[in-house]
Design a protein around this motif. Structure first.
Motif, PDB file in Angstrom:
ATOM      1  N   ASP A  99      -5.066   3.275 -13.714  1.00 42.54           N
ATOM      2  CA  ASP A  99      -4.678   2.159 -14.487  1.00 42.54           C
ATOM      3  C   ASP A  99      -3.244   1.782 -14.052  1.00 42.54           C
ATOM      4  O   ASP A  99      -2.407   1.183 -14.873  1.00 42.54           O
ATOM      5  N   ALA A 100      -3.102   1.888 -12.888  1.00 44.84           N
ATOM      6  CA  ALA A 100      -1.322   1.693 -12.780  1.00 44.84           C
ATOM      7  C   ALA A 100      -1.099   0.014 -12.512  1.00 44.84           C
ATOM      8  O   ALA A 100       0.020  -0.441 -12.693  1.00 44.84           O
ATOM      9  N   ASP A 101      -2.309  -0.764 -12.684  1.00 43.20           N
ATOM     10  CA  ASP A 101      -2.300  -2.056 -12.565  1.00 43.20           C
ATOM     11  C   ASP A 101      -1.685  -2.550 -14.012  1.00 43.20           C
ATOM     12  O   ASP A 101      -1.392  -3.906 -13.962  1.00 43.20           O
ATOM     13  N   ARG A 102      -1.631  -1.555 -14.959  1.00 46.29           N
ATOM     14  CA  ARG A 102      -1.192  -2.159 -16.063  1.00 46.29           C
ATOM     15  C   ARG A 102       0.344  -1.790 -16.393  1.00 46.29           C
ATOM     16  O   ARG A 102       0.797  -1.772 -17.480  1.00 46.29           O
ATOM     17  N   ASN A 103       0.802  -1.136 -15.416  1.00 41.63           N
ATOM     18  CA  ASN A 103       2.344  -0.860 -15.504  1.00 41.63           C
ATOM     19  C   ASN A 103       3.314  -1.973 -15.646  1.00 41.63           C
ATOM     20  O   ASN A 103       2.795  -3.170 -15.427  1.00 41.63           O
ATOM     21  N   PHE A 104       4.436  -1.853 -15.920  1.00 42.72           N
ATOM     22  CA  PHE A 104       5.489  -2.612 -15.617  1.00 42.72           C
ATOM     23  C   PHE A 104       6.595  -2.007 -14.912  1.00 42.72           C
ATOM     24  O   PHE A 104       7.054  -2.768 -13.936  1.00 42.72           O
ATOM     25  N   HIS A 105       6.959  -0.945 -14.966  1.00 36.68           N
ATOM     26  CA  HIS A 105       8.200  -0.217 -14.550  1.00 36.68           C
ATOM     27  C   HIS A 105       7.869   0.539 -13.241  1.00 36.68           C
ATOM     28  O   HIS A 105       8.674   0.844 -12.412  1.00 36.68           O
ATOM     29  N   THR A 106       6.681   0.708 -12.852  1.00 41.59           N
ATOM     30  CA  THR A 106       6.444   1.408 -11.491  1.00 41.59           C
ATOM     31  C   THR A 106       5.397   0.523 -10.590  1.00 41.59           C
ATOM     32  O   THR A 106       4.393  -0.171 -11.152  1.00 41.59           O
ATOM     33  N   VAL A 107       6.073   0.393  -9.408  1.00 41.79           N
ATOM     34  CA  VAL A 107       5.317  -0.416  -8.473  1.00 41.79           C
ATOM     35  C   VAL A 107       5.089   0.447  -7.279  1.00 41.79           C
ATOM     36  O   VAL A 107       6.006   1.439  -6.869  1.00 41.79           O
ATOM     37  N   TYR A 108       4.227   0.063  -6.546  1.00 42.01           N
ATOM     38  CA  TYR A 108       3.584   0.627  -5.251  1.00 42.01           C
ATOM     39  C   TYR A 108       3.413   0.019  -4.000  1.00 42.01           C
ATOM     40  O   TYR A 108       3.216  -1.330  -4.433  1.00 42.01           O
ATOM     41  N   PHE A 109       3.261   0.317  -2.813  1.00 42.75           N
ATOM     42  CA  PHE A 109       3.341  -0.504  -1.800  1.00 42.75           C
ATOM     43  C   PHE A 109       1.875  -0.981  -1.706  1.00 42.75           C
ATOM     44  O   PHE A 109       1.456  -1.962  -1.234  1.00 42.75           O
ATOM     45  N   SER A 110       0.706   0.307  -1.990  1.00 44.30           N
ATOM     46  CA  SER A 110      -0.547  -0.174  -1.873  1.00 44.30           C
ATOM     47  C   SER A 110      -1.329   0.940  -2.807  1.00 44.30           C
ATOM     48  O   SER A 110      -0.784   1.674  -3.691  1.00 44.30           O
ATOM     49  N   ARG A 111      -2.665   0.642  -3.070  1.00 45.52           N
ATOM     50  CA  ARG A 111      -3.416   1.351  -3.785  1.00 45.52           C
ATOM     51  C   ARG A 111      -4.005   2.462  -3.082  1.00 45.52           C
ATOM     52  O   ARG A 111      -4.885   3.356  -3.760  1.00 45.52           O
ATOM     53  N   GLY A 112      -3.641   2.996  -1.882  1.00 44.46           N
ATOM     54  CA  GLY A 112      -3.956   4.129  -1.284  1.00 44.46           C
ATOM     55  C   GLY A 112      -5.461   4.291  -1.094  1.00 44.46           C
ATOM     56  O   GLY A 112      -5.983   3.358  -0.547  1.00 44.46           O
ATOM     57  N   VAL A 113      -5.963   5.710  -1.277  1.00 48.24           N
ATOM     58  CA  VAL A 113      -7.322   5.701  -1.017  1.00 48.24           C
ATOM     59  C   VAL A 113      -8.307   4.793  -2.016  1.00 48.24           C
ATOM     60  O   VAL A 113      -9.383   4.779  -1.614  1.00 48.24           O
ATOM     61  N   LEU A 114      -7.760   4.395  -3.036  1.00 44.61           N
ATOM     62  CA  LEU A 114      -8.685   3.224  -3.937  1.00 44.61           C
ATOM     63  C   LEU A 114      -8.747   1.892  -3.315  1.00 44.61           C
ATOM     64  O   LEU A 114      -9.746   1.242  -3.232  1.00 44.61           O
ATOM     65  N   LEU A 115      -7.700   1.623  -2.292  1.00 48.08           N
ATOM     66  CA  LEU A 115      -7.832   0.520  -1.579  1.00 48.08           C
ATOM     67  C   LEU A 115      -8.788   0.685  -0.203  1.00 48.08           C
ATOM     68  O   LEU A 115      -9.678   0.097  -0.001  1.00 48.08           O
ATOM     69  N   GLU A 116      -8.777   1.932  -0.063  1.00 54.32           N
ATOM     70  CA  GLU A 116      -9.646   2.286   1.325  1.00 54.32           C
ATOM     71  C   GLU A 116     -11.377   2.388   0.599  1.00 54.32           C
ATOM     72  O   GLU A 116     -12.004   1.974   1.464  1.00 54.32           O
ATOM     73  N   ALA A 117     -11.369   2.727  -0.470  1.00 56.83           N
ATOM     74  CA  ALA A 117     -12.560   2.593  -1.143  1.00 56.83           C
ATOM     75  C   ALA A 117     -13.262   1.255  -1.301  1.00 56.83           C
ATOM     76  O   ALA A 117     -14.495   1.092  -0.731  1.00 56.83           O
ATOM     77  N   ASP A 118     -12.262   0.335  -1.631  1.00 56.42           N
ATOM     78  CA  ASP A 118     -12.801  -0.945  -1.480  1.00 56.42           C
ATOM     79  C   ASP A 118     -12.814  -1.541  -0.086  1.00 56.42           C
ATOM     80  O   ASP A 118     -13.905  -2.438   0.173  1.00 56.42           O
ATOM     81  N   LEU A 119     -12.198  -1.120   0.926  1.00 58.20           N
ATOM     82  CA  LEU A 119     -12.273  -1.556   2.204  1.00 58.20           C
ATOM     83  C   LEU A 119     -13.715  -1.033   2.950  1.00 58.20           C
ATOM     84  O   LEU A 119     -14.249  -1.898   3.371  1.00 58.20           O
ATOM     85  N   ILE A 120     -14.088   0.121   2.414  1.00 58.12           N
ATOM     86  CA  ILE A 120     -15.267   0.682   3.017  1.00 58.12           C
ATOM     87  C   ILE A 120     -16.340   0.217   2.236  1.00 58.12           C
ATOM     88  O   ILE A 120     -17.517  -0.362   2.724  1.00 58.12           O
ATOM     89  N   ALA A 121     -16.225  -0.231   0.821  1.00 57.98           N
ATOM     90  CA  ALA A 121     -17.380  -0.830   0.208  1.00 57.98           C
ATOM     91  C   ALA A 121     -17.635  -2.505   0.925  1.00 57.98           C
ATOM     92  O   ALA A 121     -18.786  -2.670   1.072  1.00 57.98           O
ATOM     93  N   THR A 122     -16.651  -3.015   1.163  1.00 60.31           N
ATOM     94  CA  THR A 122     -16.670  -4.351   1.728  1.00 60.31           C
ATOM     95  C   THR A 122     -17.633  -4.282   3.060  1.00 60.31           C
ATOM     96  O   THR A 122     -18.632  -5.131   3.312  1.00 60.31           O
ATOM     97  N   ALA A 123     -17.107  -3.134   3.823  1.00 60.06           N
ATOM     98  CA  ALA A 123     -17.878  -3.069   4.883  1.00 60.06           C
ATOM     99  C   ALA A 123     -19.238  -2.698   4.917  1.00 60.06           C
ATOM    100  O   ALA A 123     -20.262  -3.124   5.715  1.00 60.06           O
ATOM    101  N   LEU A 124     -19.474  -1.735   3.959  1.00 59.40           N
ATOM    102  CA  LEU A 124     -20.806  -1.122   3.833  1.00 59.40           C
ATOM    103  C   LEU A 124     -21.921  -2.338   3.305  1.00 59.40           C
ATOM    104  O   LEU A 124     -22.979  -2.368   3.774  1.00 59.40           O
ATOM    105  N   MET A 125     -21.314  -3.115   2.491  1.00 59.18           N
ATOM    106  CA  MET A 125     -22.250  -3.942   1.718  1.00 59.18           C
ATOM    107  C   MET A 125     -22.344  -5.384   2.333  1.00 59.18           C
ATOM    108  O   MET A 125     -23.165  -5.956   2.115  1.00 59.18           O
ATOM    109  N   GLY A 126     -21.721  -5.588   3.245  1.00 54.10           N
ATOM    110  CA  GLY A 126     -21.571  -6.774   4.167  1.00 54.10           C
ATOM    111  C   GLY A 126     -21.538  -8.064   3.534  1.00 54.10           C
ATOM    112  O   GLY A 126     -21.085  -8.198   2.535  1.00 54.10           O
ATOM    113  N   ASP A 127     -22.310  -9.060   3.920  1.00 52.51           N
ATOM    114  CA  ASP A 127     -22.233 -10.564   3.348  1.00 52.51           C
ATOM    115  C   ASP A 127     -23.456 -10.421   2.287  1.00 52.51           C
ATOM    116  O   ASP A 127     -23.516 -11.530   1.631  1.00 52.51           O
TER     117      ASP A 127
END
Length: 557
Positions: A304-332
């Motif tokens: 739920d870090a996207d609901r933060n105000f005071h804490t910021v990150y460079f990226s979503r880490g493995v959660l972003l990787e899950a999105d990347l893999i999902a995009t690749a698996l599901m294709g167009d």
């Protein structure tokens, strides 16, 4: 949000007309902070009235605004200290600025804020109410049509004004006339090699930062306010102090430890830091305490870090990787997607959260998912059996560390497409058996090595010149980048050391940053807590010395 809408809540911008006036320096008086107003805060931040109804606002020639769309913070920001909006400067509207009169032009309690307009009549409760409701400023001039007229009764208006007064802070933790106190937080499950590399960078950066320019000392450079010293605003300086907060024991005890450390060593902000599989207690502490936490080195930010105000990150880490893999698996199209995906991960590691996030996306598209969970303390030899693929498997997703991948070299080559976590496997150094390379695709939430070389070489040169051992390059480059962003942001803040204002000022610093290390671009703004939004899917080519090449273009899930 359109430019017109961003200007729409410019409520008191045009009412604070007048030139910036300089004022003489003198010691700051310590005065009691105004009491907070939860009802006024809800109006200001979210456009919600105490009754639970939406705040209503009207502008001539435009559709009515309501609720969060009409909230004051859209333009004046959470801190109330304003911002630069395209070519327009939104001045501060905290109590000290609103009720400041020209005769108080030498009031050293006001920090330096670009565009602060102090040469008009001071507002009082009546004239401020008139401005908000009727669009007439303190000098009796009609405000621009961009200023909405707000429908607020006396009680709601009083709550809003109380909140504006409470935004003034007489004392901020970790800030004195000579020092700024910072902390970096290390959880007990952090990788020890990465921990040491991060600390080496932090300690050296702070050492460099505290070397005063020739001919000046930190004491002579503690200027503040809208004074004649404004011409030297970028020389405002305070000594930086770094506290290393090492947490111990189970995560259930971390909040109590953090509270004790903060009580003993109040800090203005948390810079960098490093964790293992659980950063949520640290994230929650920083949000609860309203302490800015800038770019911790974590592979798994809280969900739920996207609901933060005071804490910021460079990226979503493995959660972003899950999105990347999902995009690749599901294709167009759904037709191109696999029917059954098998995942392998170790219990308790960050790959477990990545696997759960990926499974949720695939199952929502009707794709069957099964998981093989390797016990947390099982020997690496157990990986070989885990990689055995049942006959109905169409794709295998592996969330494992480099040591487990090395052990997997003895396992049979995957029969179908193989997907791996780059963060966990070692990025460019992911140890893939040669027999795997034809089917393997790696999630890679960074820019490609040849494309980021110039940006990363800047940090490498700094490491080399200062004899900082490079033991975990990506973490160390990220730490150096975080320190640079903090330094540049504080320079532009001059002496307005307010935690909310630090986060807001960071947006502009990040947007204009050229040296972005491992990332092709960084952007942050209201409601955004991850500065890098995408990544690549890559594979190892089979010719000569293996190298990573992209499967396609940069993906922003």
């Amino acid at each position: 949000m359109t430019a017109v809408r961003r200007l729409a809540v410019f409520a008191l911008v045009l009412s604070l007309a007048g030139a910036v006036q300089s004022y003489a320096m003198r010691p700051r008086a310590i005065v009691a902070d105004a009491p907070s107003s939860p009802a006024g805060e809800a109006i200001y931040l979210h456009g919600v009235l105490p009754s639970g109804k939406s705040l209503m606002a009207n502008r001539a020639g435009a559709e009515p605004m309501q609720g969060e769309q009409a909230a004051c913070a859209n333009c004046h920001q959470r801190s109330g200290l304003g911002a630069n909006e395209e070519r327009n400067v939104i001045p501060p509207i905290t109590g000290k600025f609103l009720f400041h009169s020209p005769s108080d032009a030498d009031d050293a309690q006001l920090p330096y804020i670009p565009g602060a307009r102090l040469g008009r009549q001071a507002y009082d409760d009546q004239t401020l109410a008139r401005a908000i409701r009727d669009g007439v400023d303190a000098d009796g001039h009609q405000l621009s049509y961009l200023m909405p007229r707000y429908a607020l009764n006396d009680a709601d208006l009083a709550a809003l004004v109380a909140h504006l007064r409470s935004l003034d802070r007489s004392k901020v933790p970790g800030v004195s006339s000579t020092d700024l106190q910072f902390a970096t937080i290390i959880t007990p499950d952090a990788d020890p090699v990465k921990r040491r590399g991060m600390l080496d960078v932090l300690e050296q950066f702070f050492k460099d930062r505290n070397i005063a320019p020739r001919g000046q000392s930190a004491q002579t450079m503690t200027t503040s306010g809208n004074t004649a010293y404004v011409k030297r605003m970028f020389k405002v300086n305070r000594h930086w102090v770094l506290h290393v907060w090492e947490l111990t024991g189970p995560s259930a005890t971390w909040t109590k430890q953090l509270e004790a450390k903060f009580a003993a060593e109040p800090v203005f902000a948390v810079i960098s830091g490093i964790g293992g599989g659980n950063w949520a207690p640290v994230n929650a502490f920083c949000e609860e305490r309203a302490v800015a936490c800038l770019f911790p080195n974590v592979e798994l930010p809280p969900a739920d870090a996207d609901r933060n105000f005071h804490t910021v990150y460079f990226s979503r880490g493995v959660l972003l990787e899950a999105d990347l893999i999902a995009t690749a698996l599901m294709g167009d199209s759904v037709q191109a997607a696999p029917r059954h995906v098998r995942q392998v991960y170790r219990a308790g590691d960050v790959g477990e959260a990545g696997a759960q996030a990926l499974a949720a996306q695939l199952q929502a598209r009707g794709i069957s998912v099964s998981n093989h969970v390797i016990p947390k303390d099982a020997a690496t030899s157990s990986v070989i059996g885990a990689l055995h693929e049942p006959s109905d498997t169409d794709a295998l997703v592996v969330w494992l560390r480099a040591a487990d991948l090395l052990a997997a070299a003895e396992a049979p080559a995957p029969l179908h497409s193989l997907y791996l976590s780059g963060l966990m496997g070692g990025l460019d150094a992911t140890p893939l058996p040669a027999s795997w390379r034809g089917q393997a695709h790696i999630a890679y939430p960074f820019d490609l090595s040849e494309r980021r070389r110039v940006r990363v070489d800047f940090a490498r040169g700094w490491f080399r010149f200062r004899n900082v051992p490079v033991v975990a390059e990506q973490v160390q480059v990220d730490t150096y980048l975080a320190c640079g962003l903090l330094s540049e942001t504080l320079k532009h803040m001059v002496d307005a050391f307010i935690p909310d204002y630090l986060i807001e000022s960071l947006y502009d610093t990040v947007e204009h940053r050229i040296i972005t290390g491992y990332y092709p671009r960084l952007t942050l703004g209201p409601h955004q807590r991850f500065a890098s939004k995408g990544g690549f899917m890559v594979h190892l080519d089979g010719s000569g010395k293996p190298r990573l090449v992209p499967d396609g273009k940069w993906i922003t899930p």
